[in-house]
Design an enzyme around this catalytic site. Structure first.
Site, PDB file in Angstrom:
ATOM      1  N   CYS A 171     -14.391  42.396  63.628  1.00  0.00           N
ATOM      2  CA  CYS A 171     -15.818  43.313  63.525  1.00  0.00           C
ATOM      3  C   CYS A 171     -16.481  43.054  62.444  1.00  0.00           C
ATOM      4  CB  CYS A 171     -15.306  44.837  63.347  1.00  0.00           C
ATOM      5  SG  CYS A 171     -14.372  45.189  61.605  1.00  0.00           S
ATOM      6  N   THR A 172     -15.980  42.457  61.354  1.00  0.00           N
ATOM      7  CA  THR A 172     -16.746  41.806  60.309  1.00  0.00           C
ATOM      8  C   THR A 172     -17.470  40.422  60.725  1.00  0.00           C
ATOM      9  OG1 THR A 172     -15.567  42.569  58.626  1.00  0.00           O
ATOM     10  CG2 THR A 172     -16.630  40.698  58.225  1.00  0.00           C
TER      11      THR A 172
END
Length: 430
Positions: free
Chosen positions: A204-205
């Site tokens: 997600c990062t």
């Protein structure tokens, strides 16, 4: 250094001449008694002759650590040194891998190192920079020895049939050296928990909220490369290909500019793609010295070898200690016993896959799982071949019971970390 090495090591002219007193520093250890000698060792001239004329050493890896190892072994009286390294020389190698020069860039490391250092081997030494490569070499040696070379008399292993493995590793200001006697002592996989799993950034990062230059590079490596396939379909990213790295670097710069992130460089890009850890020359020198000393002790039989794991740390001051790593009875590499996998029948195959990749005692990379059902081999999941991965992907969402697996059933798992298939036995929990 070039001239000194060419003088001290037999070159490609075939000359084996020695000058007077050339090996006096070695004779002091082998031809007279001392307080640290092996209690059964008798000083003589035979040990030196064995080292000079007979003993064959195989060195795996000719990088920063490998270069130091080769130099130390050559100066310790070993002439029959064989070098294996599948990498090619890069400009960034030249600051610490002193056997190489600018003219050697692009040449295979093993070829160049062999120019300077110039069957069956008596001792194998690893100077590798990858846990995967180290585990593969360990598994191959254990596999070969168990199949054909280890000799047992009345159930007792004959030490003379063993090919010792000396393994050295460095990571910045930390390092270790170990002595492995296959069939007798702990192997690499027996102590896999000592090697921390590779750090991965959350997806997600990487995809949505990058904050570091490494996030931008990982975005290009993981998401953009498979999507755009800049060098053609099914062409995997090669960390040793300058064109591939340049493409990743340019795309990473674009990604970084989009999020106002600085610090993306070509060297950092290559480091992230190849998982390179910065090398420290002094650490390499210390670990190589320890490994070469162990080779000398084993080859000469004059001193007791390390038992069996030495840790070195010069991050803050200087600290070192040794301990005996214990052999695992159910080690996947050096034992013939399948490891138990404890899951409930309602567990999904994805959970098994996650365990194989995330467990500190297994640490596989891309395991392919197969089993035998009704006398036929069945592939449950295989990632490396796109067509089979697509066909077997639905199995990841199925439970072990839905897949028809039973308590006590064996799973055969293949992975890049091991040269042979590893067997696991399902143990259903309630």
């Amino acid at each position: 250094m070039n001239v000194i090495l060419r003088m001290l090591v037999d070159g490609d002219t075939g000359s084996t001449s020695d000058w007077d007193d050339r090996w006096n520093h070695i004779k002091k250890f082998l031809e007279r008694s001392g307080p640290f000698m092996h209690p059964d060792f008798e000083p003589s001239t035979e040990s030196l002759q064995f080292m000079l004329e007979t003993c064959k050493i195989l060195v795996i890896g000719a990088g920063g650590l490998g270069c130091e190892l080769l130099k130390n072994l050559a100066l310790s009286g070993f002439r029959n040194i064989h070098v294996v390294d599948m990498d090619t020389i890069d400009v960034s190698n030249l600051n610490r891998q002193f056997l190489f020069r600018a003219k050697d860039v692009g040449r295979p490391k093993a070829d160049v190192a062999a120019d300077f250092i110039n069957s069956q081997f008596h001792i194998i030494v690893c100077g590798l920079d990858s846990i995967v490569a180290r585990r593969w070499m360990n598994g191959m040696l254990e596999h070969i020895l168990n199949l054909s070379l280890l000799v047992y008399e009345d159930g007792v292993l004959d030490p003379s049939s063993i090919i010792p493995l000396i393994d050295g590793g460095t990571e910045g200001f930390k390092g270790n050296a170990r002595v492995i006697f296959p069939g007798m002592t702990a192997c690499i996989d027996c102590t896999l928990e000592l090697y921390p799993p590779q750090i991965n950034f959350p997806m997600c990062t990487i995809a949505s909220m990058p904050r570091l230059p490494e996030h931008c590079i990982e975005y290009v490596r993981i998401l953009l490369w498979p999507k755009e396939m800049p060098f053609g379909d099914d062409v995997s990213l090669d960390g040793d290909d300058p064109e591939h790295i340049q493409w990743v670097y340019q795309k990473s710069l674009e990604r970084a500019a989009e999020f106002s992130i600085t610090g993306v460089t070509y060297r950092l890009t290559q480091g992230v793609v190849k998982r390179i850890i910065p090398a420290v020359a002094s650490t390499n020198a210390a670990i190589a010295a320890a490994c070469a000393t162990e080779v000398f002790k084993i080859a000469s039989s004059a001193y007791l070898p390390l038992n069996n794991y030495m840790v070195f740390n010069d991050v803050d001051g200087l600290y070192t200690y040794t301990f005996e790593a214990e052999r695992k009875e159910n080690c996947s590499a050096c034992s013939q016993v399948p490891s138990d996998l404890h899951f409930s029948p309602s567990s999904k195959l994805q959970e098994v896959l996650d365990y194989l990749t995330e467990s500190t005692s297994v640490q596989m990379k891309s395991p392919a799982i197969t089993t035998t059902m009704d006398g036929k081999n069945k592939t449950l999941y295989l990632q490396s071949v796109a067509s089979i991965e697509q066909r077997t992907r639905p199995n990841l969402a199925k439970t072990l019971k839905e897949l028809g697996l039973a308590d006590g059933q064996e799973l055969a798992v293949a992975d890049v970390t091991t040269p042979q298939t590893v067997l696991f036995k399902l143990c259903f929990t309630s």
